[in-house]
Design a protein around this motif. Structure first.
Motif, PDB file in Angstrom:
ATOM      1  N   THR A   1      25.937 -24.342   5.260  1.00  0.00           N
ATOM      2  CA  THR A   1      26.444 -23.260   6.100  1.00  0.00           C
ATOM      3  C   THR A   1      26.984 -23.804   7.421  1.00  0.00           C
ATOM      4  OG1 THR A   1      24.212 -22.885   6.971  1.00  0.00           O
ATOM      5  CG2 THR A   1      24.926 -21.529   5.091  1.00  0.00           C
ATOM      6  N   ARG A   2      26.386 -24.891   7.924  1.00  0.00           N
ATOM      7  CA  ARG A   2      26.891 -25.505   9.160  1.00  0.00           C
ATOM      8  C   ARG A   2      28.344 -25.951   8.981  1.00  0.00           C
ATOM      9  NH1 ARG A   2      27.468 -30.767  10.217  1.00  0.00           N
ATOM     10  NH2 ARG A   2      26.275 -31.250   8.328  1.00  0.00           N
TER      11      ARG A   2
ATOM     12  N   ALA B   1      34.581 -18.760   2.761  1.00  0.00           N
ATOM     13  CA  ALA B   1      33.604 -19.081   3.807  1.00  0.00           C
ATOM     14  C   ALA B   1      33.190 -17.817   4.548  1.00  0.00           C
ATOM     15  CB  ALA B   1      34.189 -20.104   4.773  1.00  0.00           C
ATOM     16  N   ARG B   2      34.138 -16.954   4.818  1.00  0.00           N
ATOM     17  CA  ARG B   2      33.800 -15.693   5.489  1.00  0.00           C
ATOM     18  C   ARG B   2      32.818 -14.879   4.649  1.00  0.00           C
ATOM     19  NH1 ARG B   2      40.023 -14.428   7.261  1.00  0.00           N
ATOM     20  NH2 ARG B   2      39.944 -15.312   9.372  1.00  0.00           N
ATOM     21  N   ILE B   3      33.088 -14.789   3.350  1.00  0.00           N
ATOM     22  CA  ILE B   3      32.211 -14.029   2.459  1.00  0.00           C
ATOM     23  C   ILE B   3      30.824 -14.663   2.397  1.00  0.00           C
ATOM     24  CG2 ILE B   3      31.853 -13.332   0.054  1.00  0.00           C
ATOM     25  CD1 ILE B   3      34.927 -13.186  -0.203  1.00  0.00           C
ATOM     26  N   ALA B   4      30.788 -15.994   2.271  1.00  0.00           N
ATOM     27  CA  ALA B   4      29.508 -16.692   2.146  1.00  0.00           C
ATOM     28  C   ALA B   4      28.674 -16.558   3.414  1.00  0.00           C
ATOM     29  CB  ALA B   4      29.759 -18.168   1.822  1.00  0.00           C
ATOM     30  N   LEU B   5      29.291 -16.740   4.567  1.00  0.00           N
ATOM     31  CA  LEU B   5      28.548 -16.648   5.829  1.00  0.00           C
ATOM     32  C   LEU B   5      28.103 -15.223   6.098  1.00  0.00           C
ATOM     33  CD1 LEU B   5      30.636 -19.090   8.056  1.00  0.00           C
ATOM     34  CD2 LEU B   5      28.364 -19.467   7.092  1.00  0.00           C
ATOM     35  N   GLU B   6      28.928 -14.265   5.700  1.00  0.00           N
ATOM     36  CA  GLU B   6      28.536 -12.861   5.844  1.00  0.00           C
ATOM     37  C   GLU B   6      27.311 -12.564   4.985  1.00  0.00           C
ATOM     38  OE1 GLU B   6      30.868  -9.456   4.030  1.00  0.00           O
ATOM     39  OE2 GLU B   6      31.356  -9.149   6.141  1.00  0.00           O
TER      40      GLU B   6
ATOM     41  N   SER C   1      27.035  -6.501   6.586  1.00  0.00           N
ATOM     42  CA  SER C   1      26.411  -7.546   7.405  1.00  0.00           C
ATOM     43  C   SER C   1      24.889  -7.493   7.370  1.00  0.00           C
ATOM     44  CB  SER C   1      26.894  -7.425   8.854  1.00  0.00           C
ATOM     45  OG  SER C   1      26.347  -6.276   9.470  1.00  0.00           O
ATOM     46  N   GLY C   2      24.301  -6.440   6.770  1.00  0.00           N
ATOM     47  CA  GLY C   2      22.855  -6.311   6.721  1.00  0.00           C
ATOM     48  C   GLY C   2      22.263  -5.573   7.893  1.00  0.00           C
ATOM     49  N   ARG C   3      23.100  -5.103   8.829  1.00  0.00           N
ATOM     50  CA  ARG C   3      22.587  -4.364   9.983  1.00  0.00           C
ATOM     51  C   ARG C   3      22.269  -2.910   9.635  1.00  0.00           C
ATOM     52  NH1 ARG C   3      26.120  -8.148  12.158  1.00  0.00           N
ATOM     53  NH2 ARG C   3      25.329  -9.237  14.005  1.00  0.00           N
ATOM     54  N   ALA C   4      22.728  -2.448   8.469  1.00  0.00           N
ATOM     55  CA  ALA C   4      22.396  -1.110   7.977  1.00  0.00           C
ATOM     56  C   ALA C   4      21.935  -1.223   6.537  1.00  0.00           C
ATOM     57  CB  ALA C   4      23.598  -0.181   8.082  1.00  0.00           C
TER      58      ALA C   4
END
Length: 279
Positions: free
Chosen positions: A3-4, A68-73, A137-140
């Motif tokens: 992820t880094r 990468a955007r999908i994976a990091l999200e 994003s997991g915030r909801a």
């Protein structure tokens, strides 16, 4: 891939400049360049074309940018959901658009409060496009979304309510006494303009219309003769008679859905969804 490394590559791919990317990551430029080169060697492809004056993405780099955007999200969402699952206070976070689906939301919350083993529901009211972003994003934990305006790809959904759309105009507009209208009729109207809604990242597209962030703001602009709007018919009872609401014969219907992550196994989410559908 780590992820880094994905975060490093994402910064360079979005900035298209190693110096700015290094500043964004709060690191020196040489180790950032070495990390990208190491990633390219491991993948066996060139991700970035470098010259003395510019940095551009290759075809492989374009693919990794999206992935990468999908994976990091997904990693960020996993972190948020895991922390909330281990929190001592049991609560469910519901995201919805401010000013939209208010009556439906109240009905669902009332039904949930009467359900056995009901937990606290934290309601987060945000602008258009943001409920989906909070959910992904997991915030909801769950969100009220509206098709076709919101993208539900990759989410589990259940339909709650379907309604027609209407054109909203100032009372003194030349089309105010014509009903019904078609979308083609709407396109011929030049004044007042349609509004500009923000993208999920908060930026606005170019356009002649006023920039708006919620339906209350939009309807005030309609009353002032500064905008016209196409919106779900259910919003009408919440506002006064300073506007004309005209049915649209060929506008796509709007379906409000309750959405949740497809991979979730949370009993709290399952119970809340079941109650929302029954309500």
């Amino acid at each position: 891939m780590e992820t880094r490394e994905l975060r490093y590559f994402l910064a360079v791919a979005e900035e298209l400049h190693f110096g700015r990317a290094a500043q964004r990551l709060m690191m020196a430029q040489p180790p950032l360049s070495r990390a990208i080169q190491q990633l390219e060697r491991r993948l066996g492809v060139v991700l970035l074309q470098r010259s003395a004056r510019s940095v551009t993405l290759t075809a492989a780099g374009e693919v990794l940018l999206q992935e990468a955007r999908i994976a990091l999200e997904a990693v960020e969402a996993a972190e948020f959901r895991t922390r909330r699952a281990g929190a001592p206070r049991r609560a469910l976070v519901l995201a919805a658009k401010a000013g939209a689906s208010s009556a439906l939301l109240s009905k669902i919350l009332d039904a949930h409060a009467c359900a056995p083993n009901a937990v606290e529901v934290e309601v987060t009211l945000v602008g258009p496009g943001q409920p989906e972003s909070l959910l992904r994003s997991g915030r909801a934990d769950v969100a009220l979304l509206q098709r076709p305006y919101d993208d539900t790809t990759g989410l589990s959904t259940a339909d709650l309510h379907t309604e027609q759309q209407v054109l909203v105009l100032p009372v003194d507009h030349p089309l105010a006494d014509r009903a019904p209208l078609s979308l083609a009729d709407v396109e011929t109207v030049e004044d007042p303009p349609l509004p500009c809604w923000p993208r999920p990242d908060g930026t606005f597209p170019d356009g002649p219309g006023p920039r708006v962030r919620d339906h209350t703001q939009l309807l005030q602009l309609v009353s002032l003769g500064m905008a016209r709007a196409v919106m779900p018919e259910s919003l009408r009872p919440r506002f006064d008679d300073a506007r004309v609401w005209i049915p649209l014969t060929d506008a796509p219907a709007v379906t409000t859905v309750i959405a949740w992550p497809a991979q979730t196994r949370s009993p709290l989410v399952e119970d809340f969804v079941r109650t929302a559908v029954q309500a």
